[in-house]
Design a protein around this motif. Structure first.
Motif, mmCIF file in Angstrom:
data_model
loop_
_atom_site.group_PDB
_atom_site.id
_atom_site.type_symbol
_atom_site.label_atom_id
_atom_site.label_comp_id
_atom_site.label_asym_id
_atom_site.label_seq_id
_atom_site.Cartn_x
_atom_site.Cartn_y
_atom_site.Cartn_z
ATOM 1 N N VAL A 196 -21.997 -20.251 33.536
ATOM 2 C CA VAL A 196 -20.982 -20.981 32.435
ATOM 3 C C VAL A 196 -21.348 -21.801 30.652
ATOM 4 C CG1 VAL A 196 -20.090 -23.444 32.109
ATOM 5 C CG2 VAL A 196 -20.655 -23.244 34.758
ATOM 6 N N ARG A 197 -20.388 -20.753 30.206
ATOM 7 C CA ARG A 197 -20.780 -20.879 28.599
ATOM 8 C C ARG A 197 -19.877 -22.361 27.895
ATOM 9 N NH1 ARG A 197 -20.527 -16.336 25.731
ATOM 10 N NH2 ARG A 197 -21.612 -15.150 27.783
ATOM 11 N N GLY A 198 -19.564 -22.994 28.784
ATOM 12 C CA GLY A 198 -19.509 -24.176 27.899
ATOM 13 C C GLY A 198 -18.627 -25.137 28.758
ATOM 14 N N LEU A 199 -19.236 -26.587 28.960
ATOM 15 C CA LEU A 199 -18.739 -27.688 28.927
ATOM 16 C C LEU A 199 -17.466 -28.545 27.624
ATOM 17 C CD1 LEU A 199 -22.221 -28.816 30.866
ATOM 18 C CD2 LEU A 199 -20.175 -27.431 31.549
ATOM 19 N N VAL A 200 -16.945 -29.391 28.889
ATOM 20 C CA VAL A 200 -16.240 -29.845 27.765
ATOM 21 C C VAL A 200 -15.610 -31.548 28.686
ATOM 22 C CG1 VAL A 200 -13.664 -30.369 26.421
ATOM 23 C CG2 VAL A 200 -14.576 -28.597 26.466
ATOM 24 N N ALA A 201 -16.051 -32.111 28.223
ATOM 25 C CA ALA A 201 -16.756 -33.562 28.916
ATOM 26 C C ALA A 201 -15.640 -34.060 28.441
ATOM 27 C CB ALA A 201 -17.824 -34.472 28.745
ATOM 28 N N ILE A 202 -14.805 -35.286 28.748
ATOM 29 C CA ILE A 202 -13.194 -36.350 28.446
ATOM 30 C C ILE A 202 -13.975 -37.433 29.518
ATOM 31 C CG2 ILE A 202 -11.006 -37.063 27.945
ATOM 32 C CD1 ILE A 202 -10.965 -33.524 28.922
ATOM 33 N N SER A 203 -14.639 -38.214 28.277
ATOM 34 C CA SER A 203 -14.839 -40.116 28.183
ATOM 35 C C SER A 203 -15.585 -40.134 29.496
ATOM 36 C CB SER A 203 -12.809 -40.441 29.085
ATOM 37 O OG SER A 203 -12.097 -40.859 27.991
ATOM 38 N N ILE A 400 -24.490 -21.621 26.237
ATOM 39 C CA ILE A 400 -23.787 -22.434 25.917
ATOM 40 C C ILE A 400 -23.661 -23.894 25.096
ATOM 41 C CG2 ILE A 400 -23.774 -24.553 27.858
ATOM 42 C CD1 ILE A 400 -25.540 -23.529 29.917
ATOM 43 N N ARG A 401 -22.147 -24.211 25.433
ATOM 44 C CA ARG A 401 -22.160 -25.169 24.205
ATOM 45 C C ARG A 401 -21.034 -26.120 24.697
ATOM 46 N NH1 ARG A 401 -22.975 -22.503 18.996
ATOM 47 N NH2 ARG A 401 -22.708 -24.748 18.279
ATOM 48 N N VAL A 402 -21.890 -27.621 24.045
ATOM 49 C CA VAL A 402 -20.851 -28.494 24.751
ATOM 50 C C VAL A 402 -20.014 -29.285 23.847
ATOM 51 C CG1 VAL A 402 -21.527 -30.556 26.334
ATOM 52 C CG2 VAL A 402 -22.607 -29.199 26.290
ATOM 53 N N LEU A 403 -18.361 -29.763 24.238
ATOM 54 C CA LEU A 403 -17.814 -30.382 23.514
ATOM 55 C C LEU A 403 -17.999 -32.355 24.468
ATOM 56 C CD1 LEU A 403 -16.441 -31.610 20.795
ATOM 57 C CD2 LEU A 403 -14.609 -30.534 22.398
ATOM 58 N N VAL A 404 -18.098 -33.141 23.607
ATOM 59 C CA VAL A 404 -18.309 -34.359 24.842
ATOM 60 C C VAL A 404 -16.833 -35.457 23.530
ATOM 61 C CG1 VAL A 404 -19.208 -36.700 25.214
ATOM 62 C CG2 VAL A 404 -20.400 -35.022 25.432
ATOM 63 N N ASP A 464 -13.833 -20.327 21.003
ATOM 64 C CA ASP A 464 -14.013 -19.337 20.073
ATOM 65 C C ASP A 464 -15.520 -18.479 19.427
ATOM 66 O OD1 ASP A 464 -11.403 -18.556 19.528
ATOM 67 O OD2 ASP A 464 -10.515 -20.185 18.370
ATOM 68 N N THR A 465 -15.847 -19.978 19.584
ATOM 69 C CA THR A 465 -17.672 -19.769 19.145
ATOM 70 C C THR A 465 -18.550 -19.661 20.557
ATOM 71 O OG1 THR A 465 -17.268 -21.754 17.320
ATOM 72 C CG2 THR A 465 -19.713 -20.731 18.661
ATOM 73 N N ALA A 466 -18.235 -19.966 21.479
ATOM 74 C CA ALA A 466 -18.939 -19.852 22.762
ATOM 75 C C ALA A 466 -18.588 -18.335 23.527
ATOM 76 C CB ALA A 466 -18.784 -20.789 24.559
ATOM 77 N N ALA A 467 -17.457 -17.791 23.780
ATOM 78 C CA ALA A 467 -16.659 -16.996 24.119
ATOM 79 C C ALA A 467 -15.807 -15.962 22.935
ATOM 80 C CB ALA A 467 -15.989 -16.795 25.089
#
Length: 470
Positions: A196-203, A400-404, A464-467
């Motif tokens: 997995v290249r990235g995770l976006v966790a919302i609340s 892997i990059r992550v945004l919360v 754009d950064t992760a892929a």
């Protein structure tokens, strides 16, 4: 022709559609299909319904693909599909929205489809997804580990069946969905052979231990105070994280120190009660009766009590009338969560039946309380957490990059809880790999136009950064 069994899912359905954005017109294919899950002997255990959006003019084999999950446990993906990520959206969850509003969909100018294909996944018991075996089969799916393993398998199967194994893979999830995506990423990485290249966790809630033991631990009150203050400050205009730095400093400093002194220290109680009343706008005498420890249920009732209204725990400045305004205690439906049930359910059923011809002879489960009640959180004494899995996937894969993302006025999953977890992660070569963003709004902050647009910009920057494009 054989008769269809009662409640059986219809054949796959798809359609060509377009959605206009300020920069483009997105031509895409929307499809709905059940993905079967079977045991090692080949016996079908469940049918997981997935709804996918694929941009037509690109090469899908190399384009990013994002698997999206909601929370609960027991909530369908319609919240994210029609609330902020998909190419069509429905207005709900904001002040003035009501359950009787017609479920009119409009083009979503901020859809993620502009930079990634989307697959919305409904776990067993949500939407139209179901277990086939019942009983034991449901027990397997309705648990922390069983859920992660089954959804990891769905992602791997879908990627293979659609010839998308070369695509950069991302996971996005809201609330408990944000909790589950590190678990799914770890399972994909270690068992199902998908990176997995990235995770976006919302609340999200990443560690449930942080919110336990409120009678003896100060953490619940420390993490909740900035969101209570944000609610009060938002009455004068939108609030960003920068507007709350003083509250964060007080909460993690003098407030925590005084809480640690306990209720027998009269001077400490006096100090925190006066300051909390000032920050929240609540009656000082009421705050002092609570010892400066204001729980969510009390806050959403008392904050607007003079107007005969109650707020939502999901966005404290979204209100409804209190059904028992003169009672000492009042039971009331949540203005956001309960208020969104009717319009979102109607929108989802209409979308599947009228837009796609996908008609199912059973109820669409937007929020399934049975799933939530029967959920198995684990066999040990430790509360559930996915911060360990997040740490492990970041350590193993340096790309892997992550945004919360959180809403400032969300009292269900206050942003300070995630800050506490993320601050304890090592840098893993680059501290910018993991980012926490706070937007005006509540648990579903993406239902606000400005917050949805800002969030989409931040998510696109992660992609754009992760892929980066080849």
């Amino acid at each position: 022709m054989l008769a269809q069994e009662p409640g059986a899912l219809p054949p796959d359905a798809s359609a060509k559609r377009t959605a206009a954005t300020p920069d483009d017109t997105l031509a895409y294919t929307v499809a709905v299909e059940p993905v079967p899950l079977s045991d090692p002997e080949g016996k079908k255990l469940a049918e997981i319904v997935v709804t996918s959006y694929t941009l037509d003019r690109t090469k899908p084999a190399l384009r990013p693909i994002t698997y999206v999950f909601n929370g609960g446990p027991g909530a369908a993906s319609a919240f994210l599909n029609f609330g902020g990520l998909g190419p069509k959206r429905l207005a709900f969850g904001n002040e003035g929205d009501t359950p009787s509003d017609p479920p009119a969909m409009v083009d979503n100018a901020d859809s993620w489809l502009a930079f990634t294909d989307l697959v919305f996944v409904d776990p067993v018991g949500t939407g139209y997804s179901r277990s086939v075996g019942g009983g034991d089969a449901e027990r397997n799916f309705w648990s922390v580990q069983g859920d992660a393993e089954s959804l990891s398998r769905i992602v791997a199967k879908h990627l293979a069946s659609k010839n998308r194994l070369m695509s950069p893979v991302f996971l996005a999830g809201e609330s408990y969905g944000g909790f589950r995506i590190p678990l799914i990423a770890k399972t994909l990485q270690s068992r199902d052979g998908v990176g997995v290249r990235g995770l976006v966790a919302i609340s999200p809630v990443l560690d449930f231990s942080i919110r336990q033991g409120a009678d003896s631990s100060p953490l619940t009150w420390v993490n909740g105070l900035p969101s209570l203050a944000a609610t009060m400050r938002e009455t004068k205009g939108p609030v960003t994280r920068a507007d709350l730095t003083d509250v964060e400093a007080y909460a993690t400093g003098p407030f925590m120190a005084d809480l640690m002194k306990g209720p027998r220290d009269a001077a400490a109680v006096e100090r925190i009660s006066a300051k909390v009343a000032e920050l929240t706008g609540l009656d000082p005498a009421f705050v002092k009766r609570l010892g400066g420890r204001v729980d969510v249920r009390s806050f959403v009732r008392e904050f607007r009590r003079g107007q005969g209204k109650v707020g939502s725990a999901y966005d404290a400045n979204v209100t409804a009338f209190d059904p028992e305004p003169t009672a000492g205690r009042s039971n009331f439906d949540d203005p956001v969560l309960d208020g969104a049930l009717a319009p979102l359910t109607r929108a989802a059923v209409d979308f599947y039946a009228r837009d796609l011809g996908y008609r199912v002879d059973r109820r669409y489960e937007l929020i399934n309380g049975e799933v939530n009640r029967k959920w198995r959180w684990g066999d040990g004494q430790e509360p559930a957490e996915s911060a360990s899995e997040l740490r492990e996937v970041l350590a193993l894969d340096r790309k892997i990059r992550v945004l919360v993302g959180h809403g400032a006025t969300d009292l269900v999953t206050p942003y300070m809880e995630s800050k506490m977890v993320l601050d304890q992660l090592p840098a893993f070569g680059d501290p910018e790999r993991v980012a926490l963003k706070v937007y005006p709004g509540g648990h579903m902050f993406y239902t606000r136009d400005a917050s949805r647009a800002a969030f989409t910009r931040d998510v696109k920057a992660l992609y754009d950064t992760a892929a980066p494009a080849e």
